[in-house]
Design an enzyme around this catalytic site. Structure first.
Site, PDB file in Angstrom:
ATOM      1  N   LYS A 180      -3.389 -16.332   6.408  1.00 30.25           N
ATOM      2  CA  LYS A 180      -2.160 -16.373   7.219  1.00 30.25           C
ATOM      3  C   LYS A 180      -1.785 -14.914   7.461  1.00 30.25           C
ATOM      4  CE  LYS A 180       1.964 -15.944   7.509  1.00 30.25           C
ATOM      5  NZ  LYS A 180       2.619 -14.988   8.433  1.00 30.25           N
ATOM      6  N   GLU A 255       0.476  -7.086  -3.831  1.00 28.65           N
ATOM      7  CA  GLU A 255       0.502  -5.653  -3.482  1.00 28.65           C
ATOM      8  C   GLU A 255       1.763  -5.432  -2.668  1.00 28.65           C
ATOM      9  OE1 GLU A 255      -1.461  -3.380  -4.521  1.00 28.65           O
ATOM     10  OE2 GLU A 255      -2.932  -4.694  -5.445  1.00 28.65           O
ATOM     11  N   CYS A 289       2.573   1.432   3.124  1.00 29.64           N
ATOM     12  CA  CYS A 289       3.037   1.244   1.743  1.00 29.64           C
ATOM     13  C   CYS A 289       2.885   2.541   0.966  1.00 29.64           C
ATOM     14  CB  CYS A 289       2.265   0.130   1.079  1.00 29.64           C
ATOM     15  SG  CYS A 289       0.493   0.298   1.260  1.00 29.64           S
ATOM     16  N   GLU A 390      12.763   1.601  -0.512  1.00 28.66           N
ATOM     17  CA  GLU A 390      11.732   1.698   0.522  1.00 28.66           C
ATOM     18  C   GLU A 390      12.390   1.476   1.890  1.00 28.66           C
ATOM     19  OE1 GLU A 390       8.774  -1.467   1.011  1.00 28.66           O
ATOM     20  OE2 GLU A 390       7.242   0.095   1.008  1.00 28.66           O
TER      21      GLU A 390
HETATM   22  P1  NAP Z   1       6.798  -9.412   4.258  1.00 29.57           P
HETATM   23  O1  NAP Z   1       7.978  -9.699   5.074  1.00 29.57           O
HETATM   24  O2  NAP Z   1       6.872  -9.698   2.792  1.00 29.57           O
HETATM   25  O3  NAP Z   1       5.598 -10.245   4.915  1.00 29.57           O
HETATM   26  C1  NAP Z   1       4.280 -10.200   4.416  1.00 29.57           C
HETATM   27  C2  NAP Z   1       3.581 -11.514   4.740  1.00 29.57           C
HETATM   28  O4  NAP Z   1       4.215 -12.582   4.005  1.00 29.57           O
HETATM   29  C3  NAP Z   1       3.686 -11.902   6.213  1.00 29.57           C
HETATM   30  O5  NAP Z   1       2.499 -12.555   6.609  1.00 29.57           O
HETATM   31  C4  NAP Z   1       4.857 -12.865   6.191  1.00 29.57           C
HETATM   32  O6  NAP Z   1       4.907 -13.705   7.301  1.00 29.57           O
HETATM   33  C5  NAP Z   1       4.589 -13.611   4.905  1.00 29.57           C
HETATM   34  N1  NAP Z   1       5.733 -14.331   4.345  1.00 29.57           N
HETATM   35  C6  NAP Z   1       7.055 -14.101   4.535  1.00 29.57           C
HETATM   36  N2  NAP Z   1       7.790 -14.993   3.820  1.00 29.57           N
HETATM   37  C7  NAP Z   1       6.916 -15.800   3.182  1.00 29.57           C
HETATM   38  C8  NAP Z   1       7.060 -16.915   2.296  1.00 29.57           C
HETATM   39  N3  NAP Z   1       8.247 -17.367   1.929  1.00 29.57           N
HETATM   40  N4  NAP Z   1       5.935 -17.501   1.827  1.00 29.57           N
HETATM   41  C9  NAP Z   1       4.715 -17.049   2.176  1.00 29.57           C
HETATM   42  N5  NAP Z   1       4.521 -16.004   3.014  1.00 29.57           N
HETATM   43  C10 NAP Z   1       5.602 -15.387   3.503  1.00 29.57           C
HETATM   44  O7  NAP Z   1       6.337  -7.904   4.394  1.00 29.57           O
HETATM   45  P2  NAP Z   1       6.156  -7.066   5.747  1.00 29.57           P
HETATM   46  O8  NAP Z   1       7.489  -6.641   6.223  1.00 29.57           O
HETATM   47  O9  NAP Z   1       5.269  -7.813   6.677  1.00 29.57           O
HETATM   48  O10 NAP Z   1       5.335  -5.818   5.234  1.00 29.57           O
HETATM   49  C11 NAP Z   1       5.946  -4.660   4.769  1.00 29.57           C
HETATM   50  C12 NAP Z   1       5.884  -4.598   3.254  1.00 29.57           C
HETATM   51  O11 NAP Z   1       4.531  -4.689   2.827  1.00 29.57           O
HETATM   52  C13 NAP Z   1       6.402  -3.286   2.705  1.00 29.57           C
HETATM   53  O12 NAP Z   1       7.210  -3.514   1.579  1.00 29.57           O
HETATM   54  C14 NAP Z   1       5.131  -2.550   2.303  1.00 29.57           C
HETATM   55  O13 NAP Z   1       5.309  -1.579   1.309  1.00 29.57           O
HETATM   56  C15 NAP Z   1       4.273  -3.668   1.864  1.00 29.57           C
HETATM   57  N6  NAP Z   1       2.863  -3.292   1.900  1.00 29.57           N
HETATM   58  C16 NAP Z   1       2.240  -3.085   0.708  1.00 29.57           C
HETATM   59  C17 NAP Z   1       0.913  -2.682   0.672  1.00 29.57           C
HETATM   60  C18 NAP Z   1       0.224  -2.481  -0.657  1.00 29.57           C
HETATM   61  O14 NAP Z   1      -0.993  -2.542  -0.684  1.00 29.57           O
HETATM   62  N7  NAP Z   1       0.924  -2.208  -1.740  1.00 29.57           N
HETATM   63  C19 NAP Z   1       0.210  -2.496   1.871  1.00 29.57           C
HETATM   64  C20 NAP Z   1       0.888  -2.703   3.083  1.00 29.57           C
HETATM   65  C21 NAP Z   1       2.213  -3.116   3.067  1.00 29.57           C
HETATM   66  P3  NAP Z   1       5.632 -13.135   8.656  1.00 29.57           P
HETATM   67  O15 NAP Z   1       4.718 -12.109   9.214  1.00 29.57           O
HETATM   68  O16 NAP Z   1       5.771 -14.297   9.514  1.00 29.57           O
HETATM   69  O17 NAP Z   1       6.951 -12.577   8.218  1.00 29.57           O
END
Ligand code: NAP
Length: 500
Positions: A180, A255, A289, A390
């Site tokens: 997904k 992550e 990230c 962040e």
């Molecule tokens: P996010 O809002 O948590 O979304 C990540 C993924 O989870 C998306 O596919 C999202 O779908 C899905 N999702 C949201 N709610 C969910 C639920 N209740 N159940 C299952 N899946 C769900 O994060 P983001 O804003 O896309 O990404 C930014 C974050 O990712 C930042 O905090 C960044 O630091 C972190 N990040 C970490 C790394 C690492 O390796 N440490 C690498 C890259 C990014 P939708 O797209 O539809 O919202």
């Protein structure tokens, strides 16, 4: 802008076929640099689509786990070759849907290529251990076994690299996949799955289900036939996923966020440190990230560093990432832009000195996108929210420090632990920092970004839950150890008892 041409309608990929979502609903994928550009329509999937995808992955697993790993790897090799051939097109697609500049999307696709080749190589390794038994005529070894259907939930900021970090180790290890992807960047996952399919992946081995987190992600996480969940995203979502996985004792890797730091000591090469802070802070518009969202600078060079850093940040050209004269693209969407603008207000109210930027860009070529100026807050203190939380945008907080010890305390004084870096020409300081920075990644004389695929990737504290991606660490996550004892003595031999 209206058009008589119907936008391209993309589909889910389930059991080897491109299919519409059961509800037949679709959402728009638009270019964040120019929201008038519609890239395509993508399915809004729900629990029924997830059910079909998991069913296909479960069925395909029966054969895939028994396919010799070198054969599985041959398909990955072919997929990597296709990615190489299509790198330019896939990079352009990614810039259009995600916004980052072409040089960076080429890097994103290259990371997927590197990971695919690397994991293809693992097909002829996947090493276990053999070791002597404590008893005579007995053989002991441990081997890796695949686990089953792996659910993968990925964000939008590395839309091809991150899915590849998860899919390739899972596949070479004999698992099947339901992905997904991030809702804002579905085209890059589509391209990756297309390459794998054309490379000859059997039907059902990889399935792609588009849609939003609650609608498509949550049912995948909860599905009883999905024993493994690999997630990259925010801490908030990670917490929900952990809670959903716990009752079933699923394997889950998280992550998550970062508040990464560059430390600049008084003996640093300042030219290099400024280069690093610009690339680390504003590369990918700060939406990495591993972005360097904090810089702690020794007071002896603080004034000079801030002046030079500000001058360079002001000279950065924002714009459409397909334009080769542009240094920094837009934010991914309106919500992320608003978050950045909100943090700029927080920083001002906390008393930090706004040294560069601070505004949304709206005029002329910026009018149709989610652009924000590269922004620097100077004279920050460690407890300020802009130095703790962040932001995930082009905002860097600079903090003065008086010693390495103080810098390390500042560095470690956040809830995250992904990446940290130090600029110094003193080898003793470099090694002390590498030892004492409590993060998953440390750089010396390089910024906080730049991970390579054959080394473990991930972080400590609230950045993760102890697992690592990439390298052999990823294979460790997507396999379970099985220890096998073979007794060829023809008699009962009791370990710990008969060898006394
Ligand atoms: P996010 O809002 O948590 O979304 C990540 C993924 O989870 C998306 O596919 C999202 O779908 C899905 N999702 C949201 N709610 C969910 C639920 N209740 N159940 C299952 N899946 C769900 O994060 P983001 O804003 O896309 O990404 C930014 C974050 O990712 C930042 O905090 C960044 O630091 C972190 N990040 C970490 C790394 C690492 O390796 N440490 C690498 C890259 C990014 P939708 O797209 O539809 O919202």
């Amino acid at each position: 802008m209206s058009s008589t041409v119907a936008p391209k309608a993309y589909r889910n990929f389930i059991n080897g076929e491109w299919v519409e979502a059961r509800g037949e609903k679709a959402y728009e994928n638009r270019n964040p640099a120019n929201t008038e550009e519609l890239i395509g329509m993508f399915p809004v999937s729900g629990a029924e689509d997830v059910e079909a995808a998991v069913e296909a992955a479960k069925e395909a697993y029966k054969k895939w786990r028994l396919t010799p790993a070198p054969k599985r790897a041959e398909i990955l090799f072919r997929a990597a070759e296709l990615l190489v051939q299509r790198k330019e097109q896939y990079s352009k697609d990614m810039t259009r849907e995600m916004g980052k500049v072409l040089a960076e999307t080429r890097g994103d696709v290259q990371e997927a290529i590197d990971m695919t080749y690397y994991m293809a190589g693992e097909g002829r390794r996947l090493f276990g251990q053999t070791t002597p038994s404590e008893l005579p005529n007995k053989f002991a070894m441990s081997v890796r076994q695949s686990i089953g259907v792996c659910g993968m939930i990925t964000p939008w900021n590395f839309p091809m690299a991150i899915p590849s970090w998860k899919m390739m180790p899972a596949l070479v290890s004999g698992n099947t996949v339901v992905l997904k992807p991030g809702e804002d960047t579905p085209l890059s996952s589509y391209n990756l799955v297309q390459a794998l399919t054309e490379a000859g992946l059997p039907r059902g081995v990889v399935n792609l289900v588009n849609g939003d987190g609650p609608g498509a992600g949550a049912p995948l996480v909860k599905h009883r036939d999905v024993p493994v969940i690999s997630f990259t995203g925010s801490c908030g979502t990670g917490r929900e996923i952990a809670a959903a996985c716990a009752p079933e004792f699923k394997h889950y890797s998280l992550e998550m966020g970062g508040k990464n730091i560059i430390i600049v000591m008084d003996d640093a090469n300042l030219d290099l440190a400024v280069d690093g802070a610009i690339w680390g802070g504003f590369g990918t518009t700060g939406q990495r990230c591993t972005a360097a969202s904090r810089v702690a600078v020794h007071r002896a060079v603080y004034k000079e560093f801030v002046e030079r850093f500000v001058e360079r940040a002001r000279a950065l050209r924002a714009g459409d990432g397909l334009d080769s004269a542009v240094d920094m693209g837009p934010l991914i969407n309106e919500g992320q832009l608003k978050t950045v603008m909100n943090y700029v207000e927080i920083g001002k109210n906390e008393g930090a000195r706004l040294a560069a930027g601070g505004n949304r860009l709206t005029e002329g070529k910026y009018a149709k996108g989610w652009f924000h100026e590269p922004t620097i807050f100077a004279d920050c203190t460690p407890k300020m929210r802009i130095a703790q939380e962040e932001i995930f945008g082009p905002v860097v907080s600079v903090l003065p420090v008086s010693s390495l010890d103080e810098a390390l305390e500042v560095a470690n004084g956040v809830v995250y632990g992904l990446s940290a870096s130090i600029y110094t020409r003193n080898v003793n300081r470099a090694f002390a920092a590498a030892r004492d920075l409590y993060t998953g990644i440390v750089y010396v004389n390089a910024p906080t970004i730049g991970a390579e695929t054959h080394l473990p990737f991930g972080g400590t504290k609230q950045t993760g839950n102890g697992h690592r991606e990439a390298a052999i660490a990823a294979i460790d996550f997507f396999t379970e150890w099985k220890t096998i004892y073979i007794d060829y003595s023809d008699r009962l031999q009791r370990a710990q008892i008969d060898n006394a």
